[in-house]
Design an enzyme around this catalytic site. Structure first.
Site, short mmCIF file in Angstrom:
data_model
loop_
_atom_site.label_atom_id
_atom_site.label_comp_id
_atom_site.label_asym_id
_atom_site.label_seq_id
_atom_site.Cartn_x
_atom_site.Cartn_y
_atom_site.Cartn_z
N LYS A 13 -5.42 41.06 25.21
CA LYS A 13 -4.03 41.02 24.74
C LYS A 13 -3.64 39.64 24.20
CE LYS A 13 -1.89 40.65 29.35
NZ LYS A 13 -3.08 40.00 29.93
N ARG A 88 4.88 41.21 34.47
CA ARG A 88 3.72 41.65 35.24
C ARG A 88 4.14 42.38 36.52
NH1 ARG A 88 0.08 37.32 33.09
NH2 ARG A 88 -2.00 37.50 33.95
N ARG A 122 -16.11 34.64 30.51
CA ARG A 122 -15.03 33.98 29.76
C ARG A 122 -15.06 32.45 29.93
NH1 ARG A 122 -8.75 35.63 29.18
NH2 ARG A 122 -8.14 34.54 31.06
N ARG A 155 -12.54 28.41 33.31
CA ARG A 155 -11.30 28.04 34.02
C ARG A 155 -11.47 28.34 35.50
NH1 ARG A 155 -6.46 30.92 30.78
NH2 ARG A 155 -7.40 32.66 31.87
N ARG A 166 -7.23 39.25 40.74
CA ARG A 166 -6.36 39.48 39.58
C ARG A 166 -6.37 40.97 39.20
NH1 ARG A 166 -7.96 35.99 34.89
NH2 ARG A 166 -5.81 35.93 34.25
P1 AMP Z 1 -2.94 34.61 32.06
O1 AMP Z 1 -3.41 33.53 31.16
O2 AMP Z 1 -1.92 35.53 31.43
O3 AMP Z 1 -4.08 35.39 32.65
O4 AMP Z 1 -2.16 33.92 33.29
C1 AMP Z 1 -2.79 32.98 34.11
C2 AMP Z 1 -2.10 32.92 35.45
O5 AMP Z 1 -0.73 32.52 35.29
C3 AMP Z 1 -2.03 34.24 36.20
O6 AMP Z 1 -3.22 34.53 36.92
C4 AMP Z 1 -0.83 33.99 37.14
O7 AMP Z 1 -1.19 33.15 38.22
C5 AMP Z 1 0.10 33.19 36.24
N1 AMP Z 1 1.00 34.10 35.49
C6 AMP Z 1 1.03 34.30 34.14
N2 AMP Z 1 1.97 35.19 33.81
C7 AMP Z 1 2.57 35.58 34.97
C8 AMP Z 1 3.60 36.50 35.29
N3 AMP Z 1 4.23 37.22 34.34
N4 AMP Z 1 3.95 36.63 36.59
C9 AMP Z 1 3.36 35.92 37.56
N5 AMP Z 1 2.35 35.05 37.34
C10 AMP Z 1 1.95 34.87 36.05
#
Ligand code: AMP
Length: 210
Positions: A13, A88, A122, A155, A166
């Site tokens: 996404k 989320r 990744r 990462r 996750r």
């Molecule tokens: P992402 O790059 O979207 O996978 O986000 C990385 C991390 O940021 C996630 O594993 C969460 O710890 C935090 N995070 C990002 N978006 C959210 C959200 N909408 N709600 C809560 N935590 C978030």
């Protein structure tokens, strides 16, 4: 043009929304990127969320909703936006309804085995955030970003334990949003096993119908 891209971690996404936003002339807003920026700049929010992010957990709704609210108030969002990684949780989805209306929610669907392979390989540029795959899509020069010459690394949140957390959190907290938006007649399902070159035009064609 107020759109959300929903999908499990590593569904693509981020890739799709970052390619589609400039075509539509609207900003791509990734809450993951907003949090990583705070981490990098060692802000108060960055300090608060570091441990949770490293463990693959979800940042609290309060902090996340506030960061999105602040971002959506900015001038570049006046004609719309694509939200990637937000909402989320149902709490976030309900809060978003109070902040803005939406015209489409794109739900990216990927089989579990494809997700696991993508997640385990990744690697990401520390500076610009470009995503690669160690085997299927490595940078031209090992460890160096093709776009900005930054360091390309795995990462902290892309290790096996964190990946499991996750995915479990996605199933428990985020999957219910599919029905939430389906009931509001906003949902479009997109199968994302093909390459971005095929999926991006498919999403654009789907969005044109709205
Ligand atoms: P992402 O790059 O979207 O996978 O986000 C990385 C991390 O940021 C996630 O594993 C969460 O710890 C935090 N995070 C990002 N978006 C959210 C959200 N909408 N709600 C809560 N935590 C978030």
């Amino acid at each position: 043009m107020r759109k959300i891209f929903l999908g499990p971690p590593n569904s693509g996404k981020g890739t799709y929304s970052s390619r589609i936003a400039p075509i539509l002339g609207i900003p791509h807003i990734s809450t993951g990127d907003l949090f990583r920026e705070n981490l990098k700049n060692e802000t108060e929010i960055g300090m608060k969320v570091k441990e949770i992010m490293d463990a693959g957990g979800l940042v609290s709704d309060d902090i996340t909703i506030q960061i999105v609210k602040d971002r959506l108030c900015q001038e570049d969002c006046k004609d719309g936006f694509i939200l990637d990684g937000f909402p989320r949780t149902l709490g976030q989805a309900e809060a978003l309804l109070e902040i803005t209306d939406l015209d489409a929610v794109v739900n990216i669907e990927v089989p579990m085995e494809v997700l696991m392979d993508r997640m385990s390989g990744r690697i990401t540029c520390k500076d610009c955030g470009k995503i690669y795959h160690a085997r299927n899509f490595p940078p031209k020069k090992e460890g160096v970003c093709d776009v900005c010459n930054g360091d390309v690394v795995k990462r902290a949140e892309d290790n096996e334990e964190t990946i499991k957390t996750r995915l479990e959190l996605y199933n428990k907290e985020t999957q219910p949003l599919i029905d939430f938006y389906k009931n509001k007649d906003l949902l479009f399902n997109i199968n994302s096993t093909e390459s971005p070159e095929k999926v991006v035009p498919l999403i654009l064609r789907t969005l044109m119908k709205r």
